[in-house]
Design an enzyme around this catalytic site. Sequence first.
Site, PDB file in Angstrom:
ATOM      1  N   GLU A  86      -3.285  35.382  18.042  1.00  0.00           N
ATOM      2  CA  GLU A  86      -3.506  36.006  19.360  1.00  0.00           C
ATOM      3  C   GLU A  86      -4.905  35.683  19.879  1.00  0.00           C
ATOM      4  OE1 GLU A  86      -2.427  40.163  19.646  1.00  0.00           O
ATOM      5  OE2 GLU A  86      -3.779  40.455  21.341  1.00  0.00           O
ATOM      6  N   LYS A 283      -2.347  49.363  16.905  1.00  0.00           N
ATOM      7  CA  LYS A 283      -1.975  47.930  16.893  1.00  0.00           C
ATOM      8  C   LYS A 283      -3.243  47.088  17.014  1.00  0.00           C
ATOM      9  CE  LYS A 283      -0.615  43.861  18.807  1.00  0.00           C
ATOM     10  NZ  LYS A 283      -1.519  42.825  19.305  1.00  0.00           N
ATOM     11  N   ASP A 299      -0.869  40.927   1.486  1.00  0.00           N
ATOM     12  CA  ASP A 299       0.449  41.196   2.058  1.00  0.00           C
ATOM     13  C   ASP A 299       0.301  42.077   3.302  1.00  0.00           C
ATOM     14  OD1 ASP A 299       2.946  42.263   2.593  1.00  0.00           O
ATOM     15  OD2 ASP A 299       3.486  42.572   0.506  1.00  0.00           O
ATOM     16  N   HIS A 396      -9.478  39.199  27.946  1.00  0.00           N
ATOM     17  CA  HIS A 396      -8.249  38.700  27.347  1.00  0.00           C
ATOM     18  C   HIS A 396      -7.784  37.423  28.043  1.00  0.00           C
ATOM     19  CE1 HIS A 396      -4.788  39.383  24.799  1.00  0.00           C
ATOM     20  NE2 HIS A 396      -4.056  38.894  25.787  1.00  0.00           N
TER      21      HIS A 396
HETATM   22  C1  MEV Z   1      -3.909  43.837  22.122  1.00  0.00           C
HETATM   23  O1  MEV Z   1      -3.455  42.991  21.104  1.00  0.00           O
HETATM   24  C2  MEV Z   1      -4.530  45.086  21.542  1.00  0.00           C
HETATM   25  C3  MEV Z   1      -4.958  46.146  22.549  1.00  0.00           C
HETATM   26  O2  MEV Z   1      -3.861  46.510  23.407  1.00  0.00           O
HETATM   27  C4  MEV Z   1      -5.423  47.321  21.759  1.00  0.00           C
HETATM   28  C5  MEV Z   1      -5.716  48.565  22.581  1.00  0.00           C
HETATM   29  O3  MEV Z   1      -5.135  48.753  23.662  1.00  0.00           O
HETATM   30  O4  MEV Z   1      -6.499  49.392  22.069  1.00  0.00           O
HETATM   31  C6  MEV Z   1      -6.053  45.632  23.457  1.00  0.00           C
END
Ligand code: MEV
Length: 442
Positions: A86, A283, A299, A396
Amino acid sequence: MKHQPIEGFSKLSKQKKIDWLVSTYLEGNQQYTDILQQYWNDNADLQKLHEEFSENTISNFYMPYGIAPNFLIDGELKAIPMAVEESSVVAAASKSAKFWLDKGGFRTTVINEKKLGHTHFTFNGESVKLQSFFNHILKQRLFDDTEDITKNMRSRGGGILDIELVDKTAQMQDYYQIKASFNTKDSMGANFINSCLEQFGKTLKKEVELSDKFTQEEKDSLRVIMNILSNFTPDCIVRAEVSCKIEDLIDDSGIAPEEFAWKFKQAVNIAEIEPYRATTHNKGIMNGVDAVVIATGNDFRATEACAHTYASKDGRYTSLTHCSTDNGIFRFWLDLPISVGVVGGLTNLHPLVKFSLALLGKPSATELMSIIAVSGLAQNFAALRSLVTTGIQKGHMKMHLFNILNQFGATEAEKQHFVNYFKDKTVSHHEVIAELEKLRNK
Ligand code: MEV
């Protein structure tokens, strides 16, 4: 049915497997064979090594392997290896590392390192009798019968820490567990734990059979269902944290430090009470955690499963990180349950894993736990920092720009044009296309 099942696929050579796949599913199109072969390594030994990590291997699946430098962790400067596809994850980690570099860096504490496993069995008889049998006879036999298996681990200071009998009959009829805790030192310990547990299953059955304390009916009712480690390791926890004076929270967006601290803490609190947000928030943490877990040959499925179970251990899914802003001090921390190894598994086999561990100074398993937790915390700091200031898309999309340009086969000169073009603007997909059209029609 359009296609027929194949017998003996695993026995075919790599090329024969590909030929069968391409002719059966891809209309014999040579282009697909070429894609697979393009990813074979010219070094035959290296290729074979990778093929033998798994089964039915027909090619290699590459992931970018990047480095996030400048991580000050417990007073040591580290460059962290990250395997992740990513865009913006490595850049975000590096940005956080730099932010905390002159503020004391990251501090970590391994709170405990206990791993767990269970022999799950059923027994239809007197619970009190079973407990007494466990206390007076079985427990010691379980230790004795696993002595050969645990010998090496004990010589390294690890082994079986404790074994208990757990009565689960209130939740499921006749269900009991032998629950054991382990210290597996520098290995993740899955094989070690599972070998001990499988012996527990055999010893349990044998000792109950030999005992004169049970009726024949009770003996017959004892059925070992399964013996397996648990990937939930709530007693194998590392804390990573950062802190500084609120006034030192200077962000390049120009936001006032007090406003930044307040919004940041609000964002963490929202993840603490709102599972929809907590899922995305966690995430983001796992973006940092998994990348290091993969780069060090561990793992990531186990890591993921464990983290999310831990995040819901109190009955509601919540944030893995927390924040406080008391007495003018901003504090931000992550408690991460994680079981990793630095010996065994891929660690001695995969050349890049060897490189990662060497780069990190050949860490112990607990040191690696710390580094991974820092990576998760750094990632979450970067995400929240962007979210409460500029928004996530600015950074991003900047990192994603090259993915978009590559889709359109952009040349190096075109890429350079776009880097300049978007210097002060947020990248958007439609604007890249419009500008590319303009550029190419000139
Ligand atoms: C993207 O991979 C992860 C985010 O969405 C985490 C978050 O919103 O805290 C940027």
